[in-house]
Motif scaffolding. Sequence first.
Motif, short mmCIF file in Angstrom:
data_model
loop_
_atom_site.label_atom_id
_atom_site.label_comp_id
_atom_site.label_asym_id
_atom_site.label_seq_id
_atom_site.Cartn_x
_atom_site.Cartn_y
_atom_site.Cartn_z
N ALA A 178 46.31 102.04 -14.16
CA ALA A 178 45.32 102.40 -13.14
C ALA A 178 44.85 103.85 -13.29
N GLY A 179 45.27 104.51 -14.37
CA GLY A 179 44.77 105.86 -14.65
C GLY A 179 45.61 106.98 -14.07
N PHE A 180 46.88 106.71 -13.73
CA PHE A 180 47.75 107.76 -13.20
C PHE A 180 48.70 108.27 -14.29
N LYS A 181 49.09 109.53 -14.14
CA LYS A 181 50.15 110.08 -15.01
C LYS A 181 51.43 110.16 -14.19
N PHE A 182 52.55 109.80 -14.81
CA PHE A 182 53.84 109.84 -14.10
C PHE A 182 54.30 111.28 -13.96
N LYS A 183 54.73 111.66 -12.74
CA LYS A 183 55.22 113.02 -12.54
C LYS A 183 56.74 113.05 -12.40
N LYS A 184 57.27 112.28 -11.42
CA LYS A 184 58.73 112.31 -11.25
C LYS A 184 59.24 111.15 -10.39
N THR A 185 60.53 110.89 -10.52
CA THR A 185 61.22 109.93 -9.65
C THR A 185 62.40 110.67 -9.02
N GLU A 210 46.94 95.24 -9.03
CA GLU A 210 45.67 95.46 -8.33
C GLU A 210 45.80 96.53 -7.24
N LEU A 211 46.97 96.55 -6.59
CA LEU A 211 47.22 97.55 -5.55
C LEU A 211 47.10 98.97 -6.14
N PHE A 212 47.66 99.14 -7.33
CA PHE A 212 47.56 100.44 -8.00
C PHE A 212 46.11 100.75 -8.36
N GLU A 213 45.38 99.73 -8.82
CA GLU A 213 43.95 99.92 -9.14
C GLU A 213 43.18 100.36 -7.90
N ARG A 214 43.47 99.67 -6.80
CA ARG A 214 42.77 99.98 -5.55
C ARG A 214 43.11 101.40 -5.07
N GLY A 264 43.94 96.53 8.99
CA GLY A 264 43.30 95.84 7.86
C GLY A 264 44.25 95.66 6.69
N ASP A 265 43.81 94.85 5.75
CA ASP A 265 44.61 94.51 4.57
C ASP A 265 44.07 95.27 3.37
N ILE A 266 44.93 95.96 2.66
CA ILE A 266 44.48 96.75 1.50
C ILE A 266 43.84 95.86 0.43
N LYS A 267 44.21 94.58 0.43
CA LYS A 267 43.64 93.68 -0.59
C LYS A 267 42.14 93.48 -0.38
N GLU A 268 41.69 93.73 0.85
CA GLU A 268 40.26 93.56 1.13
C GLU A 268 39.58 94.88 1.50
N TYR A 269 40.34 95.93 1.53
CA TYR A 269 39.81 97.17 2.08
C TYR A 269 38.97 97.95 1.07
N GLU A 270 37.79 98.36 1.49
CA GLU A 270 36.93 99.20 0.64
C GLU A 270 36.84 100.57 1.31
N SER A 271 37.35 101.58 0.65
CA SER A 271 37.31 102.91 1.26
C SER A 271 35.99 103.61 0.94
#
Length: 327
Positions: free
Chosen positions: A304-311, A244-248, A214-221
């Motif tokens: 999308a509501g995430f906090k950055f941890k590390k790179t 949008e990917l990050f939102e999803r 499936g495609d994440i653009k249409e996927y509802e978990s």
Amino acid sequence: MQLTEYRRLWNARKWMKRNEPFLPTWHAHLGYSLDLFKRFKKGAAVEEVALTHDLNQDLLQRWVDVGLVLGHLKQNRKGIIKPKRSLVKYVSKDSDSSVGILIKEMMELHIPTMLSYRDLMQGKEVNFFEADYGDTVAQTSALLETIAFPKVLDVVKKERVKSIFDIGCAYGGYLKRIQVKKPKLRLKGLEADEQVAKKAQEEVKDSDIEIISGDIKEYESDEEFDLVMMNNLLYYFSKEDRAELFERSSKIVGKKGTLIVISPLVQSKHGQAFASAFNSFMSAHENMYPVPSERELKQYAKAAGFKFKKTTPVVKEGGWYMMVFKK
Ligand SMILES: C[S@@+](CC[C@H](N)C(=O)[O-])C[C@H]1O[C@@H](n2cnc3c(N)ncnc32)[C@H](O)[C@@H]1O
């Protein structure tokens, strides 16, 4: 000789020398495509291999000549040709250690794409031959797992992750490796390429790993996960789609959950020649987009509501990084 004429000659020589490193890759690619290193593995004469495998003897002889110059092949006094052991091991089709698929990707996808720029830039139509593109890319991405997986596993352990959702999981390489180390985890992957998903499902059918097509653009978990991964996926998404990917993903990541993103990054400290070549490849293809910068990803993640941890660098010279975010 006049100075200008001499300079001209010097420049011609310079470009010829610059092209010389292409030769070993050409030789390895042909060797891999026709499995020539294997054909000569036990030692054979050119004539014999040409005859048995119905190959043009003159051209095979030229390939052998180049191989002898490069040190890929050796010849004894009786004219018997034998390849170097490392070439049989790493550049044969059915070897477990083969890296031939990467040579194939470079020579059959990347180089032809770069050569098509002249037509593309002028708006001419270009037909890419990409029948087994999905398979090739899935296989070459998996090569990176060896280095990236321990870093992923560290996060899984540190965050006490119990469930993982892998977006664009290809053959499910990360999930399979995780299962070996952590057999009790709930592991699920999503893959858009139907053929790739089918093969992946076949491979995990005797395990608890679930792979869906499936495609994440249409996927509802209907389920939340402690960890969501999107590895080597972002170049399939335009800038708007990335947000949008990050939102999803954020909807799929549970409370205090984690997001891992493995990707080449532009404007990073390392590997910029590679990242720029990679982008040239991506931009030439419809539905593929230049790789993001670290800053760009931090912005999507924050929105999308995430906090950055590390790179953390995965392959420095390739400009490849792992970024970790938390809810
Ligand atoms: C380059 S591969 C990377 C595979 C794996 N994640 C890795 O890092 O080794 C990217 C995979 O994502 C899949 N993909 C691309 N767009 C997708 C989408 N919108 N939804 C789900 N999968 C997608 C592709 O078919 C491909 O198999």
